[in-house]
Design a protein around this motif. Structure first.
Motif: not given
Lengths: 192, 192
Positions: B86-91
């Motif tokens: 989720a952190y890596l793919r955070r907008e």
């Protein structure tokens, strides 16, 4: 500051390369370039159309050197993993940052297709080379079949470029090395 | 450009934050800040000692926001792998780069211990949080025992920071996403 046997255009290019690395494009004035090159304004405009033209020559030369150094390691001896390891552990002046990568944070470089082109091409060629090595490693059974060469190559390049950011933030090269070790521990072939 | 209800110091800080993100510290003149804030020179020196003092307030506010956003995702629901994903793919506004990380390429920020401190602290706190999550994941058997939390955390952060470099070089966010996918494919828990 440069040998007198160096031609004026060469002295101008070398000064620009250093200043771009130290202070970026926005932070480099024509005056600072002339001062470091020990050249007059007239000679700069005799050889170059202006700061963008001189910067382009400087960026191209730096890009060529960087690409040659990277390819020298990536095309060296060893298994695919060892060649990627050699690239990641290649001796770098970590706290100075990457002379090519740092230009991407320069608004005037990014706004100019011409100045951005050698930056993009250099990173792209290194990435392509690493992607090929990852595919080789997959064929040899050294890397897992579910890994994608293009993706891993981007991760390798990003770890290096981001490693400079972490190192410069902390004022120590250690953070760069830590990130590299982490990536290598994820990539390392293991008996399963 | 700002609401009239915003106080002058706030307008000055907000203008400085935007300009630091767009043009960096070296590329931001006091004149440009005043112009964007719609403030006079007197009001700037009434509230701040000068550009470094104003920049420090701006960097601190940006750092707080970035840290809160990162922690919001990292402390969210899900398994350790899912939280890192989720952190890596955070907008992210990938082509604008990281408002904190980009400051490390700014020679005047790096030369000042005071301006560098909030940059270093922010990256360090995110790294510590990720390192803790990796250790959790190891305890739960989601990550391999040979992985080191600190190292993997540095790799995660470097992939993000370097991802911005690749994206800005190519003029497209795709390169950022490719690097992230590569890292996730290396981190993903697999039945072995």
């Amino acid at each position: 500051m440069y040998s007198e046997r160096m031609s004026t255009p060469d002295r101008l290019i070398e000064s620009t390369r250093e200043l771009l690395w130290e202070r970026g494009y926005v932070g480099t004035s024509p005056k600072a370039i002339l001062q470091r090159a020990g050249a007059g304004q007239g000679s700069m405009y005799h050889h170059f159309k202006g700061k963008p033209d001189l910067a382009l020559a400087a960026i191209r030369r730096t890009a060529e050197e960087l690409l040659a150094a990277a390819e020298g390691v990536l095309d060296g001896p060893g298994t695919p993993y060892e060649r990627i390891e050699a690239y990641l552990r290649r001796e770098r002046d970590v706290l100075r940052g990457c002379p090519i990568g740092r230009l991407t944070m320069d608004p005037d470089v990014i706004a100019s297709d011409e100045l951005r082109a050698p930056v993009d091409e250099t990173l792209d060629r290194i990435r392509e080379r690493i992607a090929g090595i990852v595919e080789e490693g997959k064929e040899q059974g050294q890397f897992a079949t579910w890994l994608d060469g293009e993706e891993i190559a981007a991760t390798v390049l990003a770890t290096v470029q981001g490693g400079y950011v972490l190192a410069r933030a902390s004022g120590s090269p250690a953070a760069f090395d830590t990130g590299v070790r982490g990536l290598l521990s994820l990539l390392a072939p293991r008996a399963s």
